[in-house]
Every structure is written in C-alpha cells, then in structure tokens.
Design an enzyme around this catalytic site. Structure first.
Site, mmCIF file in Angstrom:
data_model
loop_
_atom_site.group_PDB
_atom_site.id
_atom_site.type_symbol
_atom_site.label_atom_id
_atom_site.label_comp_id
_atom_site.label_asym_id
_atom_site.label_seq_id
_atom_site.Cartn_x
_atom_site.Cartn_y
_atom_site.Cartn_z
ATOM 1 N N ASN A 213 -5.183 -4.677 -12.665
ATOM 2 C CA ASN A 213 -4.267 -5.050 -13.471
ATOM 3 C C ASN A 213 -4.772 -5.628 -14.922
ATOM 4 O O ASN A 213 -6.150 -5.474 -15.162
ATOM 5 C CB ASN A 213 -2.993 -6.212 -13.175
ATOM 6 C CG ASN A 213 -4.257 -7.177 -12.498
ATOM 7 O OD1 ASN A 213 -4.972 -8.249 -13.584
ATOM 8 N ND2 ASN A 213 -4.124 -7.612 -12.184
ATOM 9 N N LYS A 292 -17.357 8.788 -2.015
ATOM 10 C CA LYS A 292 -15.588 9.268 -2.851
ATOM 11 C C LYS A 292 -15.248 10.283 -2.601
ATOM 12 O O LYS A 292 -14.797 11.401 -2.248
ATOM 13 C CB LYS A 292 -16.264 9.673 -4.063
ATOM 14 C CG LYS A 292 -15.305 10.065 -5.205
ATOM 15 C CD LYS A 292 -15.989 10.514 -6.922
ATOM 16 C CE LYS A 292 -14.608 11.168 -7.594
ATOM 17 N NZ LYS A 292 -14.879 12.230 -8.678
ATOM 18 N N PRO A 308 -5.201 -11.918 0.592
ATOM 19 C CA PRO A 308 -5.285 -13.554 0.114
ATOM 20 C C PRO A 308 -4.197 -13.758 -0.385
ATOM 21 O O PRO A 308 -5.274 -13.200 -1.456
ATOM 22 C CB PRO A 308 -6.442 -14.121 1.150
ATOM 23 C CG PRO A 308 -7.117 -12.854 0.857
ATOM 24 C CD PRO A 308 -6.134 -11.583 0.784
ATOM 25 N N LYS A 344 8.074 -20.836 -7.570
ATOM 26 C CA LYS A 344 6.589 -20.791 -6.789
ATOM 27 C C LYS A 344 5.946 -22.116 -6.622
ATOM 28 O O LYS A 344 4.945 -22.649 -5.855
ATOM 29 C CB LYS A 344 5.307 -19.912 -7.747
ATOM 30 C CG LYS A 344 5.846 -18.326 -7.540
ATOM 31 C CD LYS A 344 5.576 -17.668 -8.901
ATOM 32 C CE LYS A 344 5.689 -16.088 -8.939
ATOM 33 N NZ LYS A 344 5.808 -15.222 -10.225
#
Ligand code: CTP
Length: 408
Positions: A213, A292, A308, A344
């Site tokens: 990200n 690859k 996790p 959360k």
C-alpha cells in the site's frame, strides 16, 4: 531556539583540528549563554588553529589538551571530565577524529575523555567536501550513528574554506546548541520506552512481486521523533520505506506482516506505550513462488490468506499483564470515519485511537500534512491538523503532557 534544557547542565566541547575550530569558540560562548557549564578538551591538531588560552577564557576553566601532562591529569584529567559531563559535543569533528572515534582509539585529550564517557554525544562534522564524501568517512559516521548515544548535526552545504563547494561546513552554532539541548531534554516521557510500528508491509508472491500500500511511514516516524524529543527511548518496527530520519531511534527493519508481528510481539510486553501506525497488509498470497513466475504460468486468480492483526495480537498478549502498556491505534478510513474508528478501539482493546480520513485533502498516505481525530476509551474527542510533525506533537501532548501520564 529552545535551549532551556541547557540551564545548569554540564557540557564538554571536544575541539578537533580543522579550520572551523575558531567557530568552536562561539559554540562555547553560546552554550554558556544558554546557562550550561562548559569545559573544553582539544586535540593536538586543534591547537594549531586556536590556543587553549582562548577556550580557557571563554569557558572559565582550564582546558584539557594533554592526557600525559601530570599537572593536567592531576587537576581535572580525562576521567574526571568524562564523569563530570552530561553531554559531549565534538566540534569540529574532522575526518581523522571521526575515524579515531569510530575505531575507539584513545590517543589525545578528546578521544580518551570520550572513550570514558557514557552519556549522549553530538558530533558536528566539518571538513573538505571530498573528505566528507569519502567512503571511509561515510562508513565511520554511519557506524557511530548506529549507536543511540551518538547523534550528528550538519555538515551544512555551501562554499567551504578551501574554496570547494559542497557539504562539509560546520553546522550553524545555534543548530549545534539546539542539538545538544535536545539530547539533554528530560521531557515527560523520560525513562519510558515507546514502541512504534510504521510504514507498509510487503507480501511477496514471487521474488519480484508483492502486495502493499502507499504508506510512507511519515506519520509513524514523526511520532517516533517527537516521543524521543519528549525524552522517551523509542523503538520503531519499520516496514519498507524511503529515506527517513532515524537519528536517536532504535529502528528494526521488517518486510512482511509476519515479520512485523514477530518483532512487535517480542517487545510489546516490556514497553510502556505501543503506537501502531503501520499500514499492515491484511492479506498475503497463499504461496510464495521461489522463482519469478513467468507470464504464461500466471494463475487466473490469486489466492489470498489473512495476515496477523499485529495490534490485536499485541493487545491480547498484554491484556492480563500486571504492567500493561498504553495501546494507541490508528484507523485509516474512507467513510463513517469516527464510527469505524471507535468500533476498532473497542474491538482491539485500545486506550486511544487516531482516526484518519485518508481521502480528505491534505491527509492520509504520503502527504506532508494530516488531519486526525483522537478518540480515547473514556470518550474524549480532539481534532488536530497541520504538518505530520505538528500533529505528532499535539497527539503526544494530548496523551502524555496535558494531564498526568496515563502509564506506569
Ligand atoms: N493493524 C495491525 N495489523 C493488521 C491490520 C491493522 O496492527 N494486520 C493496526 C494498524 O496499525 C492500526 C489499526 O490496526 O493501528 C487499524 O488498522 P486499519 O487498517 O485501519 O484497520 P483494520 O484492522 O485492518 O480493519 P479494516 O481494514 O477492516 O478497516
């Protein structure tokens, strides 16, 4: 400049033999003006540039120049100086002096007193640009800075005394004074150990491809630096990011969510605060090909498995601990920001969460600025915005300074 931390503090200035030695005179004077008590040690080469008498007059104390001189050693020798000092600043730190410090040599008044000194050391390098760029010099500086006791200020870039242009100028005196002050600050987090997770993770599907990200670790590193400025010992478990300021931080580099979980979980029980800013990838490819994968062999769909939840596992691990650390999470959201963030906070058993609308202008991944809402378990809500550094400062102030520290 905030040099109030210097009032009544004992600082040694170790002067090396470079043309910038004359600026060390001003440094001694400015440290004294900021309220510090200053003593000076000089290398033999430094005495070619400035006389000990000058430094004696400016510091009000005899100068240590020769550790073989019984008169000097009997009066206030290198070991006395090392025991006396609370901070040691080496200015100018020449290439030769840096090399000797790195090697742990003790062959003059500066290196012997530094060898015996256990506290924070600020080095202010100054030399010709080619000497600064030299691989050996760079390696020596990197090795010294790997120790959390050492920090560097400068060198600045510009026209050098030798006529060359480039990096090598001694940092401005006020920046050196500020760097010494920063090392002596005993802030509200003094004696506390803060753990920060930061940056993205990479989940490889083969040696050259990964899921990740756009996190750059900026918010986490800003929090880490500010926690350090408040006096904390700071460990950062850092995913792959570009160059960041690691000065004074204990940084553990990791790549995958699993690496991050391992490094965080092995530490979380012994820290006072855990701030989880990392943008941990929630999935990883089910398998990682050792070679690859060729285009022709690419599967139509990629099978993913969950990684996790580092923060949740950390929270479970410390839930019943006698000395539970304060847990602070981040919530990167794109809609119903506060509702999702509070959910959360509850689900992960946190003390506070920082809600971040990553789609808002001037907020989120990779930006220099941020706008966040701090939600606490007790129900308080506060909004902070500005540069990531300002936001980090405000968040830590709200958590640890505005009221009695909630930890310990
Ligand atoms: N976090 C973590 N490990 C994960 C996922 C998240 O440690 N695998 C931490 C983040 O560092 C952050 C908090 O959990 O402090 C919330 O992260 P966020 O990505 O907003 O939420 P998720 O729990 O991943 O939930 P969702 O993606 O469903 O919004």
């Amino acid at each position: 400049m905030d040099a109030s931390a210097l009032k009544g503090r004992r600082v040694v200035v170790g002067v090396g033999g470079g043309i910038a030695a004359y600026k060390a005179c001003e440094l001694v004077r400015e440290l004294g003006r900021a309220g510090a008590e200053v003593r000076v040690a000089m290398t033999e080469a430094a005495r070619q540039f400035v006389t000990p008498l000058t430094f004696q007059a400016l510091s009000g104390h005899p100068v240590l120049t020769d550790y073989f001189d019984p008169a000097q050693e009997g009066n206030f020798g290198h070991l006395d100086l090392a025991r006396w000092a609370e901070a040691y600043v080496v200015a100018p730190a020449t290439a030769d002096l840096l090399a000797r410090l790195r090697a742990g040599l003790g062959n003059d008044a500066v290196t012997t007193s530094l060898l015996a000194f256990r506290g924070p050391v600020v080095v202010a390098p100054a030399m010709n640009v080619a000497m600064w760029d030299n691989e050996r010099t760079q390696e020596n500086v990197a090795v010294l800075l790997a120790s959390p006791r050492f920090s560097a200020v400068g060198p600045g870039a510009g026209m050098l005394a030798c006529g060359d242009v480039g990096a090598g100028r001694l940092a401005e005196v006020r920046d050196i004074v500020e760097a010494v002050a920063a090392r002596l600050e005993t802030g509200p987090l003094h004696g506390r150990h803060v753990l920060v997770s930061a940056g993205p993770t990479r989940e490889y599907l083969d040696p050259v491809r990964f899921i990740s990200n756009p996190s750059t670790g900026k918010m986490g590193m800003a929090l880490a630096q500010q926690a350090r400025a408040l006096g904390a010992r700071v460990t950062v478990v850092l995913g792959p990011v570009g160059p960041v300021d690691r000065t004074g931080l204990d940084v553990v580099d990791v790549e995958s969510a699993e690496d991050m979980a391992r490094e965080v979980l092995s530490r979380v029980e012994s820290v006072d605060v855990f701030i989880s800013t990392a943008a941990v990838s929630d999935w990883r490819p089910e398998t990682r090909a050792p070679q690859k994968v060729k285009k022709g062999e690419t599967p139509e769909t990629l099978r993913l498995v969950r990684t996790p939840d580092v923060l949740l596992e950390a929270s479970r691990r410390v839930a019943s601990a006698a000395r539970r650390p304060l847990l602070v999470g981040f919530a990167a959201e794109t809609e119903h920001v506060l509702r999702h963030a509070r959910e959360k906070l509850e689900r992960k058993g946190l003390d506070a969460i920082v809600a971040n609308d990553v789609t808002a202008p001037g907020a989120g991944f990779g930006t220099e600025t941020n706008r966040v809402t701090l939600l606490t378990r007790a129900g308080a809500e506060q909004v902070f915005e500005g540069t990531k550094r300002d936001v980090a400062r405000s968040l830590l102030a709200a958590l640890f300074v505005a009221r009695a520290p909630p930890v310990g």
